[in-house]
Scaffold this motif. Structure first.
Motif, PDB file in Angstrom:
ATOM      1  N   LEU A   1       9.538   9.851   8.316  1.00 50.37           N
ATOM      2  CA  LEU A   1      10.462   8.962   9.024  1.00 50.37           C
ATOM      3  C   LEU A   1      11.750   8.776   8.233  1.00 50.37           C
ATOM      4  CD1 LEU A   1      11.132   7.007  11.332  1.00 50.37           C
ATOM      5  CD2 LEU A   1       9.896   5.230  10.073  1.00 50.37           C
ATOM      6  N   GLY A   2      11.618   8.627   6.913  1.00 51.02           N
ATOM      7  CA  GLY A   2      12.794   8.446   6.064  1.00 51.02           C
ATOM      8  C   GLY A   2      13.723   9.644   6.122  1.00 51.02           C
ATOM      9  N   PHE A   3      13.177  10.875   6.040  1.00 49.51           N
ATOM     10  CA  PHE A   3      13.998  12.074   6.131  1.00 49.51           C
ATOM     11  C   PHE A   3      14.681  12.164   7.501  1.00 49.51           C
ATOM     12  CE2 PHE A   3      11.519  14.443   2.662  1.00 49.51           C
ATOM     13  CZ  PHE A   3      12.548  14.291   1.758  1.00 49.51           C
ATOM     14  N   SER A   4      13.947  11.816   8.543  1.00 49.68           N
ATOM     15  CA  SER A   4      14.513  11.859   9.894  1.00 49.68           C
ATOM     16  C   SER A   4      15.701  10.912  10.012  1.00 49.68           C
ATOM     17  CB  SER A   4      13.451  11.496  10.934  1.00 49.68           C
ATOM     18  OG  SER A   4      12.372  12.410  10.903  1.00 49.68           O
ATOM     19  N   LEU A   5      15.566   9.729   9.454  1.00 48.34           N
ATOM     20  CA  LEU A   5      16.660   8.758   9.496  1.00 48.34           C
ATOM     21  C   LEU A   5      17.876   9.272   8.737  1.00 48.34           C
ATOM     22  CD1 LEU A   5      14.711   5.390   8.999  1.00 48.34           C
ATOM     23  CD2 LEU A   5      15.816   6.204  11.089  1.00 48.34           C
ATOM     24  N   VAL A   6      17.643   9.946   7.609  1.00 52.86           N
ATOM     25  CA  VAL A   6      18.744  10.519   6.833  1.00 52.86           C
ATOM     26  C   VAL A   6      19.518  11.522   7.673  1.00 52.86           C
ATOM     27  CG1 VAL A   6      19.314  12.030   4.894  1.00 52.86           C
ATOM     28  CG2 VAL A   6      17.722  10.136   4.562  1.00 52.86           C
ATOM     29  N   PHE A   7      18.815  12.402   8.379  1.00 53.80           N
ATOM     30  CA  PHE A   7      19.492  13.402   9.191  1.00 53.80           C
ATOM     31  C   PHE A   7      20.229  12.766  10.372  1.00 53.80           C
ATOM     32  CE2 PHE A   7      16.530  16.491   7.152  1.00 53.80           C
ATOM     33  CZ  PHE A   7      17.512  17.334   6.654  1.00 53.80           C
ATOM     34  N   PHE A   8      19.650  11.746  10.969  1.00 53.66           N
ATOM     35  CA  PHE A   8      20.334  11.055  12.058  1.00 53.66           C
ATOM     36  C   PHE A   8      21.623  10.405  11.557  1.00 53.66           C
ATOM     37  CE2 PHE A   8      16.026  10.661  14.235  1.00 53.66           C
ATOM     38  CZ  PHE A   8      16.329  11.635  15.187  1.00 53.66           C
ATOM     39  N   VAL A   9      21.570   9.807  10.367  1.00 53.92           N
ATOM     40  CA  VAL A   9      22.762   9.184   9.792  1.00 53.92           C
ATOM     41  C   VAL A   9      23.836  10.230   9.517  1.00 53.92           C
ATOM     42  CG1 VAL A   9      23.661   8.010   7.736  1.00 53.92           C
ATOM     43  CG2 VAL A   9      21.551   7.194   8.812  1.00 53.92           C
ATOM     44  N   ILE A  10      23.444  11.384   8.975  1.00 58.22           N
ATOM     45  CA  ILE A  10      24.395  12.467   8.717  1.00 58.22           C
ATOM     46  C   ILE A  10      25.045  12.918  10.021  1.00 58.22           C
ATOM     47  CG2 ILE A  10      24.594  14.888   7.995  1.00 58.22           C
ATOM     48  CD1 ILE A  10      22.382  14.305   5.935  1.00 58.22           C
ATOM     49  N   TYR A  11      24.244  13.067  11.058  1.00 57.40           N
ATOM     50  CA  TYR A  11      24.779  13.503  12.352  1.00 57.40           C
ATOM     51  C   TYR A  11      25.772  12.475  12.896  1.00 57.40           C
ATOM     52  CZ  TYR A  11      24.918  15.267  17.131  1.00 57.40           C
ATOM     53  OH  TYR A  11      25.345  15.761  18.337  1.00 57.40           O
ATOM     54  N   LEU A  12      25.386  11.212  12.876  1.00 56.67           N
ATOM     55  CA  LEU A  12      26.256  10.157  13.405  1.00 56.67           C
ATOM     56  C   LEU A  12      27.534  10.025  12.577  1.00 56.67           C
ATOM     57  CD1 LEU A  12      23.581   7.435  14.244  1.00 56.67           C
ATOM     58  CD2 LEU A  12      24.801   8.919  15.854  1.00 56.67           C
ATOM     59  N   PHE A  13      27.415  10.215  11.260  1.00 55.01           N
ATOM     60  CA  PHE A  13      28.597  10.181  10.393  1.00 55.01           C
ATOM     61  C   PHE A  13      29.569  11.292  10.784  1.00 55.01           C
ATOM     62  CE2 PHE A  13      30.830  11.526   6.483  1.00 55.01           C
ATOM     63  CZ  PHE A  13      31.473  10.334   6.160  1.00 55.01           C
ATOM     64  N   GLY A  14      29.029  12.490  11.037  1.00 53.54           N
ATOM     65  CA  GLY A  14      29.874  13.594  11.465  1.00 53.54           C
ATOM     66  C   GLY A  14      30.515  13.330  12.811  1.00 53.54           C
ATOM     67  N   TYR A  15      29.718  12.817  13.734  1.00 52.95           N
ATOM     68  CA  TYR A  15      30.194  12.635  15.112  1.00 52.95           C
ATOM     69  C   TYR A  15      31.243  11.534  15.225  1.00 52.95           C
ATOM     70  CZ  TYR A  15      29.975  12.464  20.211  1.00 52.95           C
ATOM     71  OH  TYR A  15      30.305  12.513  21.545  1.00 52.95           O
TER      72      TYR A  15
ATOM     73  N   SER B   1      30.063  17.486  18.968  1.00 50.22           N
ATOM     74  CA  SER B   1      28.624  17.381  18.713  1.00 50.22           C
ATOM     75  C   SER B   1      28.102  18.605  17.973  1.00 50.22           C
ATOM     76  CB  SER B   1      27.867  17.210  20.039  1.00 50.22           C
ATOM     77  OG  SER B   1      28.064  18.329  20.883  1.00 50.22           O
ATOM     78  N   ASP B   2      28.629  19.787  18.292  1.00 50.69           N
ATOM     79  CA  ASP B   2      28.193  21.008  17.611  1.00 50.69           C
ATOM     80  C   ASP B   2      28.592  20.984  16.133  1.00 50.69           C
ATOM     81  OD1 ASP B   2      27.047  22.154  19.853  1.00 50.69           O
ATOM     82  OD2 ASP B   2      28.926  23.052  20.504  1.00 50.69           O
ATOM     83  N   ALA B   3      29.791  20.478  15.845  1.00 45.86           N
ATOM     84  CA  ALA B   3      30.235  20.380  14.456  1.00 45.86           C
ATOM     85  C   ALA B   3      29.347  19.417  13.676  1.00 45.86           C
ATOM     86  CB  ALA B   3      31.695  19.915  14.410  1.00 45.86           C
ATOM     87  N   SER B   4      28.954  18.333  14.312  1.00 46.60           N
ATOM     88  CA  SER B   4      28.049  17.372  13.663  1.00 46.60           C
ATOM     89  C   SER B   4      26.698  18.013  13.382  1.00 46.60           C
ATOM     90  CB  SER B   4      27.875  16.142  14.553  1.00 46.60           C
ATOM     91  OG  SER B   4      29.122  15.534  14.837  1.00 46.60           O
ATOM     92  N   SER B   5      26.236  18.842  14.309  1.00 44.49           N
ATOM     93  CA  SER B   5      24.989  19.570  14.109  1.00 44.49           C
ATOM     94  C   SER B   5      25.107  20.538  12.933  1.00 44.49           C
ATOM     95  CB  SER B   5      24.624  20.338  15.384  1.00 44.49           C
ATOM     96  OG  SER B   5      23.461  21.118  15.202  1.00 44.49           O
ATOM     97  N   CYS B   6      26.288  21.152  12.759  1.00 44.08           N
ATOM     98  CA  CYS B   6      26.513  22.063  11.641  1.00 44.08           C
ATOM     99  C   CYS B   6      26.415  21.338  10.302  1.00 44.08           C
ATOM    100  CB  CYS B   6      27.888  22.718  11.770  1.00 44.08           C
ATOM    101  SG  CYS B   6      27.970  24.058  12.962  1.00 44.08           S
ATOM    102  N   VAL B   7      27.003  20.142  10.235  1.00 44.29           N
ATOM    103  CA  VAL B   7      26.945  19.376   8.991  1.00 44.29           C
ATOM    104  C   VAL B   7      25.501  19.009   8.665  1.00 44.29           C
ATOM    105  CG1 VAL B   7      27.601  17.201   7.907  1.00 44.29           C
ATOM    106  CG2 VAL B   7      29.286  18.492   9.196  1.00 44.29           C
ATOM    107  N   MET B   8      24.755  18.641   9.693  1.00 47.19           N
ATOM    108  CA  MET B   8      23.346  18.328   9.499  1.00 47.19           C
ATOM    109  C   MET B   8      22.585  19.579   9.040  1.00 47.19           C
ATOM    110  SD  MET B   8      20.931  16.230  12.142  1.00 47.19           S
ATOM    111  CE  MET B   8      20.962  17.535  13.402  1.00 47.19           C
ATOM    112  N   SER B   9      22.929  20.725   9.593  1.00 49.11           N
ATOM    113  CA  SER B   9      22.300  21.979   9.206  1.00 49.11           C
ATOM    114  C   SER B   9      22.606  22.325   7.752  1.00 49.11           C
ATOM    115  CB  SER B   9      22.774  23.108  10.129  1.00 49.11           C
ATOM    116  OG  SER B   9      22.240  24.353   9.733  1.00 49.11           O
ATOM    117  N   LEU B  10      23.847  22.066   7.328  1.00 47.41           N
ATOM    118  CA  LEU B  10      24.210  22.295   5.928  1.00 47.41           C
ATOM    119  C   LEU B  10      23.411  21.393   5.003  1.00 47.41           C
ATOM    120  CD1 LEU B  10      28.091  22.646   6.188  1.00 47.41           C
ATOM    121  CD2 LEU B  10      26.532  24.352   5.246  1.00 47.41           C
ATOM    122  N   ALA B  11      23.226  20.141   5.419  1.00 42.81           N
ATOM    123  CA  ALA B  11      22.463  19.196   4.607  1.00 42.81           C
ATOM    124  C   ALA B  11      20.997  19.599   4.509  1.00 42.81           C
ATOM    125  CB  ALA B  11      22.582  17.794   5.202  1.00 42.81           C
TER     126      ALA B  11
END
Length: 252
Positions: A12-26, A39-49
């Protein structure tokens, strides 16, 4: 072992981290970008993380254990805490990115199916059979080692119409990325999967991973490799199709 126990993650903690990264990008990094690619760019940042840390951790795990070598794919050893942490980290990423597709691209059946299939393999390895992570982590390295190059290429592609710098980066990076991806997914990946299939068929997983389970894993993995090869082939086709047009435009 105590250190690894401390590092063992909470899914759950890792999932929240990725959601925060996505929302930060978006809502921050790409707030001024075109809505179609935001939204695609935000997904890319999450993918990099996900990709780069996953590769580093996986290589570290492989160096600690020879189970992922081509000569010795051993399924008898139970997943280590570090290996399960890596699996959970990847599961969290794919869950977050799957939500991205459900929200913005619900009709993209191919990518949704890819994420669901990947989650099936990782989840069953982590929470059902508790074996096989050493080999899956080897595949994870192959899958994610192209992540920095691929995501940089994707981000430049999203902005190539808007900025000359992005357009130039996209043009220069495309053949490099295509070649790198082709070598990894078209040669190294199939070789590793072939060795993995031979290991399963020889009975090395008997007693710890049921036959229906490893057969389903192989179907998912082989399908993913084939889709990757078809995707990069389509990129090469577009590249060589557009190249004469660009050269003609340059001379005119």
């Amino acid at each position: 072992m105590e250190t690894l126990t401390i590092l063992e993650p909470n899914l759950l903690g890792f999932s929240l981290v990725f959601f925060v990264i996505y929302l930060f990008g978006y809502f921050y990094m790409f707030k001024d970008w075109n809505e179609k690619v935001r939204s695609d760019a935000s997904s890319c940042v999450m993918s990099l993380a996900h990709g780069t840390p996953a590769v580093i951790l996986s290589i570290y795990s492989m160096l600690q254990n020879s189970q992922t070598s081509f000569q010795n794919l051993d399924f008898s050893t139970q997943n280590s805490p570090l290996q399960e942490m890596i699996l959970e980290y990847s599961i969290a990423y794919f869950l977050a990115d799957l939500l991205h597709y459900f929200v913005f691209y619900p009709s993209d059946v191919l990518f949704i199916a890819h994420h669901l299939a990947t989650l099936y393999v990782f989840l069953t390895c982590r929470f059902v059979v508790h074996h096989g992570a050493a080999t899956l982590i080897g595949l994870l390295v192959i899958a994610e080692i192209t992540s920095p190059c691929q995501n940089t290429w994707s981000l430049s592609r999203y902005r190539k119409i808007d900025t000359p710098v992005a357009a130039k980066l996209y043009e220069k990076l495309s053949p490099i990325f295509y070649l790198f991806y082709s070598l990894v997914r078209g040669i190294l990946g199939p070789l590793f999967v072939y060795k993995m299939g031979l290991a399963f068929a020889s009975g090395k997983a008997d007693g710890v991973i049921s036959r229906p389970m490893w057969i389903s894993w192989m179907v998912v993995i082989v399908s993913a490799i084939l889709v990757s090869i078809l995707w990069v082939m389509s990129l090469w086709v577009d590249f060589f199709r557009e190249r004469p047009k660009k050269q003609l435009k340059k001379y005119n």
